[in-house]
Design an enzyme around this catalytic site. Sequence first.
Site, PDB file in Angstrom:
ATOM      1  N   ASP A 402      -2.281   1.581  -8.294  1.00  0.00           N
ATOM      2  CA  ASP A 402      -1.353   2.665  -8.605  1.00  0.00           C
ATOM      3  C   ASP A 402      -1.804   3.883  -7.795  1.00  0.00           C
ATOM      4  O   ASP A 402      -2.864   4.461  -8.057  1.00  0.00           O
ATOM      5  CB  ASP A 402      -1.417   2.936 -10.119  1.00  0.00           C
ATOM      6  CG  ASP A 402      -0.422   3.977 -10.578  1.00  0.00           C
ATOM      7  OD1 ASP A 402       0.000   4.809  -9.747  1.00  0.00           O
ATOM      8  OD2 ASP A 402      -0.083   3.969 -11.777  1.00  0.00           O
ATOM      9  N   HIS A 403      -0.977   4.267  -6.852  1.00  0.00           N
ATOM     10  CA  HIS A 403      -1.386   5.328  -5.918  1.00  0.00           C
ATOM     11  C   HIS A 403      -1.425   6.700  -6.599  1.00  0.00           C
ATOM     12  O   HIS A 403      -1.950   7.662  -6.046  1.00  0.00           O
ATOM     13  CB  HIS A 403      -0.433   5.347  -4.721  1.00  0.00           C
ATOM     14  CG  HIS A 403      -1.027   5.887  -3.459  1.00  0.00           C
ATOM     15  ND1 HIS A 403      -2.283   6.462  -3.410  1.00  0.00           N
ATOM     16  CD2 HIS A 403      -0.560   5.934  -2.187  1.00  0.00           C
ATOM     17  CE1 HIS A 403      -2.539   6.849  -2.183  1.00  0.00           C
ATOM     18  NE2 HIS A 403      -1.504   6.540  -1.418  1.00  0.00           N
ATOM     19  N   ARG A 404      -0.884   6.793  -7.813  1.00  0.00           N
ATOM     20  CA  ARG A 404      -0.999   8.065  -8.530  1.00  0.00           C
ATOM     21  C   ARG A 404      -2.436   8.300  -8.974  1.00  0.00           C
ATOM     22  O   ARG A 404      -2.851   9.417  -9.239  1.00  0.00           O
ATOM     23  CB  ARG A 404      -0.094   8.056  -9.774  1.00  0.00           C
ATOM     24  CG  ARG A 404       1.386   8.008  -9.448  1.00  0.00           C
ATOM     25  CD  ARG A 404       2.201   7.794 -10.697  1.00  0.00           C
ATOM     26  NE  ARG A 404       1.868   6.543 -11.364  1.00  0.00           N
ATOM     27  CZ  ARG A 404       2.401   6.134 -12.510  1.00  0.00           C
ATOM     28  NH1 ARG A 404       3.273   6.914 -13.125  1.00  0.00           N
ATOM     29  NH2 ARG A 404       2.081   4.982 -13.060  1.00  0.00           N
ATOM     30  N   ILE A 406      -5.225   6.131  -7.606  1.00  0.00           N
ATOM     31  CA  ILE A 406      -6.214   5.675  -6.625  1.00  0.00           C
ATOM     32  C   ILE A 406      -5.739   6.000  -5.207  1.00  0.00           C
ATOM     33  O   ILE A 406      -4.601   5.692  -4.843  1.00  0.00           O
ATOM     34  CB  ILE A 406      -6.436   4.157  -6.796  1.00  0.00           C
ATOM     35  CG1 ILE A 406      -7.110   3.903  -8.157  1.00  0.00           C
ATOM     36  CG2 ILE A 406      -7.266   3.587  -5.668  1.00  0.00           C
ATOM     37  CD1 ILE A 406      -6.931   2.513  -8.670  1.00  0.00           C
TER      38      ILE A 406
END
Length: 430
Positions: A402-404, A406
Amino acid sequence: MSILEVRVPNIGGFKDVGVVEVLVKPGDSVGADASLVTLESDKATMDVPSPFAGTVREVRVKVGDRVGEGSLVLLLEVAAESSAPPETAAPAPAATPPPPATLPTPVPVGPPMPSPAPPSRAESETSPPPSPSGLAHASPTVRKAARELGVDLSRVTGSGPRGRVLQEDVQKYVKQALAGQVSGGAGLDLLPWPKVDFARFGPVETRPLSRIRKIAGANLARNWVMIPHVTQFDEADVTDLEDFRVKLNAELGEAGPKVTMLAFLVKACVAALQRFPEFNSSLDGDSLVLKRYFHVGFAADTPNGLVVPVVRDADRKGVLEIARALGELSAKAREGKLGAADIQGGTFSISSLGGIGGTAFTPIVNAPEVAILGVSRLSVRPVWDGERFAPRKVLPLSLSYDHRVIDGAAGARFTSYLAEVLRDMRRAML
Ligand code: CAO
């Protein structure tokens, strides 16, 4: 003022019905007919209404209790003039009054959560199972509140047992909507799904989706739409580990558990999660919840669809113990016998397709987790060792996150470290 005993009314012959929600607490003022508790049998959900307006003195049931007609629900303090013998209440400490004829409106309940889990076992913890009728799993009171607020219950994530939507879930949803945080399908403004009469073009066969597939599908779709995914690919030289694994299985023989690469992967992932704790976390509004336990889920393919059982406390287990747990949980998954405890509380997931094939894939993060490791089939490849090519066993890794939560650099560091550990498992002990 007098105190009345409020008891379960005639509930249409249901006996030994579970209390699934207690809607009031001591000190609450309630109006006549206000819902006090919600009961649920395997066929219907019903609220027990208050016979009078008054103040709740004592609640005598809790969630999980089993009750039947005449069971004491709570003590209600009412104004003296309103305490004529009610249908659902009796003055304390009088004996149980004859149960009234009131039959609360039963509402069909959604299917119970399956014992096997959908990929989002949070699922199993936070997501309502879709009901074939389209009805969300909620009590009549909650439904009424949702109707009044214009909330589509099927969009609300239930935090109650078996994904039941509670009053506070509706409130939370409304708050999020007001704050502009609710997205989901509504915000996407999508075209309707194409409706095609396939039979016009050739013979077809229509099969109903299994319950697990429907639940898994709903969870996967939500996770895919709501989580900004990135997938980091890498590979690990597992030559030594694979040799050790084969030797170990030969030594263990029939007596030991079968040790597949997955058991080592669980252990190696725990080492990486310990080193990079944000991979073992969940988003909660504006906060990140970092978990200090390591429960690793693994995707298991079953005849009914995908489930994700969880190996608990993998940090405290050795590889053999993990292998044993994997074997037991996979068997239970295939037989459809996983219990709630087998599928809840996961902090990170592994989806291993290595036994089947493929070189890489992009797994979908299993919300509310923030990362998932995909593993493909290992192959023997010529690897340059600085002087010459040597045949090495190489395992492909696909880490979606989850780019939010990581960043890309952290994703690459995680897979690099994981590959190092898999190359030499002694690193997991450092
Ligand atoms: N590369 C090469 N071979 C591998 C391997 C890999 N990465 N991983 C496992 N294998 C081998 C095993 O060693 C075993 O070989 P033998 O039969 O010769 O001993 C064989 O493949 C079968 O392994 P397995 O499937 O029995 O055991 P596992 O521990 O690897 O996996 C389980 C268990 C439950 C995860 C698996 O059976 C399964 O269901 N996999 C599918 C998961 C899935 O569907 N993921 C997708 C989800 S996202 O849509």
